[in-house]
Motif scaffolding. Structure first.
Motif, PDB file in Angstrom:
ATOM      1  N   MET A   1      80.437  71.979  88.248  1.00  0.00           N
ATOM      2  CA  MET A   1      80.462  70.760  87.455  1.00  0.00           C
ATOM      3  C   MET A   1      79.509  70.880  86.270  1.00  0.00           C
ATOM      4  O   MET A   1      78.448  71.469  86.387  1.00  0.00           O
ATOM      5  CB  MET A   1      80.025  69.582  88.306  1.00  0.00           C
ATOM      6  N   ILE A   2      79.883  70.288  85.198  1.00  0.00           N
ATOM      7  CA  ILE A   2      79.067  70.287  83.996  1.00  0.00           C
ATOM      8  C   ILE A   2      78.099  69.109  84.082  1.00  0.00           C
ATOM      9  O   ILE A   2      78.496  67.974  84.326  1.00  0.00           O
ATOM     10  CB  ILE A   2      79.959  70.179  82.744  1.00  0.00           C
ATOM     11  N   TYR A   3      76.787  69.374  83.908  1.00  0.00           N
ATOM     12  CA  TYR A   3      75.761  68.356  84.120  1.00  0.00           C
ATOM     13  C   TYR A   3      75.967  67.126  83.247  1.00  0.00           C
ATOM     14  O   TYR A   3      75.849  66.004  83.727  1.00  0.00           O
ATOM     15  CB  TYR A   3      74.364  68.940  83.879  1.00  0.00           C
ATOM     16  N   GLU A   4      76.273  67.326  81.977  1.00  0.00           N
ATOM     17  CA  GLU A   4      76.427  66.182  81.063  1.00  0.00           C
ATOM     18  C   GLU A   4      77.538  65.241  81.530  1.00  0.00           C
ATOM     19  O   GLU A   4      77.377  64.022  81.539  1.00  0.00           O
ATOM     20  CB  GLU A   4      76.739  66.679  79.658  1.00  0.00           C
ATOM     21  N   HIS A   5      78.653  65.804  81.955  1.00  0.00           N
ATOM     22  CA  HIS A   5      79.760  64.977  82.438  1.00  0.00           C
ATOM     23  C   HIS A   5      79.413  64.300  83.765  1.00  0.00           C
ATOM     24  O   HIS A   5      79.821  63.167  84.017  1.00  0.00           O
ATOM     25  CB  HIS A   5      81.029  65.808  82.594  1.00  0.00           C
ATOM     26  N   LYS A   6      78.657  65.005  84.592  1.00  0.00           N
ATOM     27  CA  LYS A   6      78.262  64.425  85.878  1.00  0.00           C
ATOM     28  C   LYS A   6      77.363  63.201  85.653  1.00  0.00           C
ATOM     29  O   LYS A   6      77.516  62.171  86.304  1.00  0.00           O
ATOM     30  CB  LYS A   6      77.546  65.466  86.722  1.00  0.00           C
ATOM     31  N   ARG A   7      76.427  63.310  84.719  1.00  0.00           N
ATOM     32  CA  ARG A   7      75.536  62.190  84.391  1.00  0.00           C
ATOM     33  C   ARG A   7      76.340  61.023  83.829  1.00  0.00           C
ATOM     34  O   ARG A   7      76.152  59.866  84.230  1.00  0.00           O
ATOM     35  CB  ARG A   7      74.481  62.639  83.388  1.00  0.00           C
ATOM     36  N   ASN A   8      77.270  61.312  82.935  1.00  0.00           N
ATOM     37  CA  ASN A   8      78.115  60.264  82.353  1.00  0.00           C
ATOM     38  C   ASN A   8      79.003  59.615  83.407  1.00  0.00           C
ATOM     39  O   ASN A   8      79.289  58.420  83.331  1.00  0.00           O
ATOM     40  CB  ASN A   8      78.968  60.835  81.219  1.00  0.00           C
ATOM     41  N   THR A   9      79.444  60.408  84.387  1.00  0.00           N
ATOM     42  CA  THR A   9      80.241  59.858  85.484  1.00  0.00           C
ATOM     43  C   THR A   9      79.443  58.811  86.233  1.00  0.00           C
ATOM     44  O   THR A   9      79.932  57.714  86.520  1.00  0.00           O
ATOM     45  CB  THR A   9      80.674  60.978  86.451  1.00  0.00           C
ATOM     46  N   ASN A  10      78.213  59.152  86.583  1.00  0.00           N
ATOM     47  CA  ASN A  10      77.368  58.217  87.322  1.00  0.00           C
ATOM     48  C   ASN A  10      77.112  56.943  86.543  1.00  0.00           C
ATOM     49  O   ASN A  10      77.154  55.842  87.104  1.00  0.00           O
ATOM     50  CB  ASN A  10      76.042  58.880  87.701  1.00  0.00           C
ATOM     51  N   ILE A  11      76.885  57.078  85.251  1.00  0.00           N
ATOM     52  CA  ILE A  11      76.644  55.903  84.408  1.00  0.00           C
ATOM     53  C   ILE A  11      77.906  55.044  84.319  1.00  0.00           C
ATOM     54  O   ILE A  11      77.867  53.833  84.542  1.00  0.00           O
ATOM     55  CB  ILE A  11      76.181  56.328  82.996  1.00  0.00           C
ATOM     56  N   GLY A  12      79.041  55.654  83.998  1.00  0.00           N
ATOM     57  CA  GLY A  12      80.276  54.909  83.802  1.00  0.00           C
ATOM     58  C   GLY A  12      80.783  54.246  85.062  1.00  0.00           C
ATOM     59  O   GLY A  12      81.103  53.049  85.067  1.00  0.00           O
ATOM     60  N   VAL A  13      80.852  55.007  86.139  1.00  0.00           N
ATOM     61  CA  VAL A  13      81.376  54.450  87.388  1.00  0.00           C
ATOM     62  C   VAL A  13      80.408  53.411  87.957  1.00  0.00           C
ATOM     63  O   VAL A  13      80.819  52.324  88.371  1.00  0.00           O
ATOM     64  CB  VAL A  13      81.665  55.576  88.407  1.00  0.00           C
ATOM     65  N   GLY A  14      79.126  53.729  87.945  1.00  0.00           N
ATOM     66  CA  GLY A  14      78.132  52.790  88.492  1.00  0.00           C
ATOM     67  C   GLY A  14      78.090  51.477  87.736  1.00  0.00           C
ATOM     68  O   GLY A  14      78.206  50.399  88.324  1.00  0.00           O
ATOM     69  N   LEU A  15      77.944  51.557  86.420  1.00  0.00           N
ATOM     70  CA  LEU A  15      77.911  50.330  85.613  1.00  0.00           C
ATOM     71  C   LEU A  15      79.243  49.600  85.634  1.00  0.00           C
ATOM     72  O   LEU A  15      79.281  48.365  85.598  1.00  0.00           O
ATOM     73  CB  LEU A  15      77.507  50.651  84.174  1.00  0.00           C
ATOM     74  N   GLY A  16      80.330  50.367  85.693  1.00  0.00           N
ATOM     75  CA  GLY A  16      81.649  49.740  85.745  1.00  0.00           C
ATOM     76  C   GLY A  16      81.829  48.879  86.983  1.00  0.00           C
ATOM     77  O   GLY A  16      82.303  47.746  86.905  1.00  0.00           O
ATOM     78  N   VAL A  17      81.420  49.401  88.130  1.00  0.00           N
ATOM     79  CA  VAL A  17      81.536  48.639  89.385  1.00  0.00           C
ATOM     80  C   VAL A  17      80.618  47.422  89.354  1.00  0.00           C
ATOM     81  O   VAL A  17      81.027  46.309  89.706  1.00  0.00           O
ATOM     82  CB  VAL A  17      81.213  49.537  90.599  1.00  0.00           C
ATOM     83  N   ILE A  18      79.387  47.612  88.889  1.00  0.00           N
ATOM     84  CA  ILE A  18      78.429  46.501  88.830  1.00  0.00           C
ATOM     85  C   ILE A  18      78.931  45.402  87.903  1.00  0.00           C
ATOM     86  O   ILE A  18      78.881  44.216  88.237  1.00  0.00           O
ATOM     87  CB  ILE A  18      77.037  47.005  88.395  1.00  0.00           C
ATOM     88  N   MET A  19      79.452  45.794  86.733  1.00  0.00           N
ATOM     89  CA  MET A  19      79.937  44.789  85.783  1.00  0.00           C
ATOM     90  C   MET A  19      81.168  44.053  86.309  1.00  0.00           C
ATOM     91  O   MET A  19      81.315  42.854  86.088  1.00  0.00           O
ATOM     92  CB  MET A  19      80.235  45.431  84.429  1.00  0.00           C
ATOM     93  N   GLY A  57      86.965  70.125  85.269  1.00  0.00           N
ATOM     94  CA  GLY A  57      87.766  71.054  84.496  1.00  0.00           C
ATOM     95  C   GLY A  57      89.135  70.540  84.102  1.00  0.00           C
ATOM     96  O   GLY A  57      89.978  71.302  83.644  1.00  0.00           O
ATOM     97  N   TYR A  58      89.384  69.260  84.270  1.00  0.00           N
ATOM     98  CA  TYR A  58      90.662  68.654  83.907  1.00  0.00           C
ATOM     99  C   TYR A  58      90.511  67.889  82.594  1.00  0.00           C
ATOM    100  O   TYR A  58      89.408  67.661  82.114  1.00  0.00           O
ATOM    101  CB  TYR A  58      91.135  67.683  84.997  1.00  0.00           C
ATOM    102  N   SER A  59      91.619  67.451  82.046  1.00  0.00           N
ATOM    103  CA  SER A  59      91.604  66.644  80.839  1.00  0.00           C
ATOM    104  C   SER A  59      91.041  65.254  81.157  1.00  0.00           C
ATOM    105  O   SER A  59      91.213  64.741  82.263  1.00  0.00           O
ATOM    106  CB  SER A  59      93.029  66.509  80.300  1.00  0.00           C
ATOM    107  N   GLY A  60      90.402  64.648  80.177  1.00  0.00           N
ATOM    108  CA  GLY A  60      89.853  63.309  80.350  1.00  0.00           C
ATOM    109  C   GLY A  60      90.914  62.248  80.561  1.00  0.00           C
ATOM    110  O   GLY A  60      90.621  61.142  81.008  1.00  0.00           O
ATOM    111  N   VAL A  61      92.172  62.582  80.263  1.00  0.00           N
ATOM    112  CA  VAL A  61      93.274  61.642  80.454  1.00  0.00           C
ATOM    113  C   VAL A  61      93.409  61.267  81.928  1.00  0.00           C
ATOM    114  O   VAL A  61      93.860  60.169  82.256  1.00  0.00           O
ATOM    115  CB  VAL A  61      94.597  62.250  79.910  1.00  0.00           C
ATOM    116  N   TRP A  62      92.995  62.168  82.813  1.00  0.00           N
ATOM    117  CA  TRP A  62      93.040  61.879  84.244  1.00  0.00           C
ATOM    118  C   TRP A  62      92.148  60.697  84.599  1.00  0.00           C
ATOM    119  O   TRP A  62      92.273  60.125  85.677  1.00  0.00           O
ATOM    120  CB  TRP A  62      92.635  63.098  85.065  1.00  0.00           C
TER     121      TRP A  62
END
Length: 84
Positions: A1-19, A57-62
């Motif tokens: 896994m790429i660290y930058e994307h992993k960090r962004n995943t945590n931010i997006g999913v976490g804040l998304g659920v909270i919001m 390693g997949y497209s962001g469209v997923w």
């Protein structure tokens, strides 16, 4: 896994659920504001799912699977990691 994307995943999913939870709880007092917060939460969640797909390693469209909420995230979790 790429660290930058992993960090962004945590931010997006976490804040998304909270919001989304916060917007649903405030919708009884202010339906319009609650709807806006839930909508922003969904956008963040989908973006976070897209980042998770990129980290595997997949497209962001997923990330569109995030529209199915936690079911979409579970599908992404079980997808094979191509970025090894």
């Amino acid at each position: 896994m790429i660290y930058e994307h992993k960090r962004n995943t945590n931010i997006g999913v976490g804040l998304g659920v909270i919001m989304q939870l916060w917007g649903k709880s405030m919708s009884s007092a202010s339906p319009t504001m609650g709807f806006i917060v839930v909508l922003l939460g969904i956008v963040l969640f989908v973006w976070g799912c897209g980042q998770y797909a990129k980290s595997k390693g997949y497209s962001g469209v997923w990330g569109g699977l995030g529209l199915f909420s936690l079911i979409g995230l579970i599908i992404l979790v079980f997808m094979k990691d191509r970025d090894r």
